[in-house]
Design a protein around this motif. Structure first.
Motif, short mmCIF file in Angstrom:
data_model
loop_
_atom_site.label_atom_id
_atom_site.label_comp_id
_atom_site.label_asym_id
_atom_site.label_seq_id
_atom_site.Cartn_x
_atom_site.Cartn_y
_atom_site.Cartn_z
N THR A 226 0.84 -1.20 0.00
CA THR A 226 0.00 0.00 0.00
C THR A 226 0.87 1.25 0.00
O THR A 226 2.06 1.20 0.33
N VAL A 227 0.27 2.37 -0.37
CA VAL A 227 0.96 3.65 -0.29
C VAL A 227 1.33 3.94 1.16
O VAL A 227 2.43 4.43 1.46
N ALA A 228 0.42 3.62 2.08
CA ALA A 228 0.69 3.87 3.50
C ALA A 228 1.93 3.11 3.97
O ALA A 228 2.73 3.63 4.74
N ALA A 229 2.09 1.88 3.51
CA ALA A 229 3.26 1.09 3.90
C ALA A 229 4.54 1.72 3.39
O ALA A 229 5.56 1.76 4.09
N TYR A 230 4.49 2.23 2.14
CA TYR A 230 5.68 2.88 1.61
C TYR A 230 6.00 4.15 2.39
O TYR A 230 7.17 4.41 2.71
N LEU A 231 4.99 4.97 2.68
CA LEU A 231 5.23 6.22 3.41
C LEU A 231 5.80 5.94 4.80
O LEU A 231 6.65 6.68 5.29
N ALA A 232 5.33 4.89 5.45
CA ALA A 232 5.88 4.53 6.76
C ALA A 232 7.36 4.14 6.63
O ALA A 232 8.16 4.45 7.52
N HIS A 233 7.71 3.51 5.52
CA HIS A 233 9.11 3.15 5.27
C HIS A 233 9.92 4.38 4.89
O HIS A 233 11.06 4.55 5.37
N ARG A 234 9.36 5.23 4.04
CA ARG A 234 10.11 6.38 3.50
C ARG A 234 10.25 7.50 4.51
O ARG A 234 11.21 8.27 4.45
#
Length: 315
Positions: free
Chosen positions: A33-41
């Motif tokens: 998900t986009v949310a998972a990427y933002l949490a990583h980034r």
């Protein structure tokens, strides 16, 4: 939430004169998900704050608000407004000295950054002018140090931005500065100073080193009194801190300079008592769109020269 990716226009409007942040999703990503990427980034962002932004529709994609379950699509972008730290207002006005359909030239006060950078975001000339003049597309044609006062050119229309930025890139703008520094009767002026200047990212002070010169400044003495000199400075190149470094190298550092010849402890954010005595006094150029000769001059003065007792008391 903080983010260093360069800002860009998008589905979100400006907020208080500041563009939203744009984050490009990597083309080789495999996050669900986009949310998972933002949490990583954005690991520095609190998980609760990210969840709150998703819940409230504060993160926007090309098709609308990003939800917690919005799938990750490689190569797309999302936009959001970062949470800004409180900024101390710079209590000095910006005076517009020239405005037409293409350009806005202003007389910037000391202590006001030209564009958002670091902890200076809303309290910048660009953000304030966008708000005050209702010109959300306004962009800088060049930049002036936060501590330096004087003339700064902004472009009102994106489609003509390149024409004016090219003037500065190709050194087709005649820039004249004024400065106040110690008077040294043994120093032979006028003179042209050439040196190789190196400025490392993350290091406050630039330095001179051996090698082919990449900077050139003309230094002239306009007047002297009371142990002080008033100088005309003509930069023939545009290296970071060039004039400040060249004056310091001559043994006459500009009054109020907190970096040259040595880096001093940073004053409190609300301490405006001792401005750097450097002024971008004039701009002269041929307008690339109209062919008209433009000559503009700052209406500001340097306090150490116009009111030396007041300067001494304040500094």
């Amino acid at each position: 939430m903080r983010r260093r990716t360069k800002s860009a226009p998008g589905p979100l409007p400006q907020r208080d004169g500041v563009d939203p942040v744009r984050v490009r999703l990597p083309v080789d990503g495999s996050w669900p998900t986009v949310a998972a990427y933002l949490a990583h980034r954005l690991p520095q962002a609190a998980a609760g704050r990210l969840a709150e932004m998703l819940r409230d529709g504060e993160i926007i994609g090309a098709d609308g608000p990003v939800e917690p379950g919005t799938p990750f699509v490689p190569g797309t972008s999302v936009w959001f407004h970062r949470d800004l730290e409180p900024e101390v207002p710079v209590p000095f006005a910006i005076e517009v000295v020239h405005r037409d359909e293409h350009l806005v030239v202003v007389d910037k006060p000391h202590f006001l950054a030209t564009t958002p950078r670091g902890r200076h975001v809303a309290q910048t000339a660009l953000a304030r002018l966008r708000r005050d003049l209702d010109l959300p597309a306004l962009s800088p044609a060049h930049r002036l140090d936060r501590l330096t006062a004087g003339l700064v050119m902004f472009v009102a229309r994106p489609e003509v931005r390149g024409a004016y930025q090219t003037l500065f890139r190709d050194r087709l703008v005649r820039k004249e500065y004024e400065a106040v520094a110690r008077f040294d009767e043994a120093l032979e002026l006028p003179r042209t100073v050439r040196s190789r200047i190196v400025k490392e990212r993350g290091v406050i002070a630039a330095r001179e080193e051996e090698g082919e010169a990449n900077s050139e400044s003309r230094i002239e003495l306009l007047a002297a009194r009371g142990g002080l000199g008033r100088y005309r400075l003509l930069p023939l190149t545009g290296r970071t801190h060039q004039l400040r470094l060249h004056m310091s190298a001559l043994g006459i550092p500009i009054l109020g300079d907190p970096v040259y010849p040595q880096v001093l402890p940073e004053p409190a954010p609300d301490d405006f008592r001792a401005p750097l005595q450097l002024l971008a006094a004039s701009l002269e150029f041929t307008d690339p769109l109209t062919g008209r000769e433009v000559r503009l001059r700052s209406r500001r003065t340097l306090a150490a020269w116009s009111d030396p007792r007041g300067w001494a008391a304040g500094g």
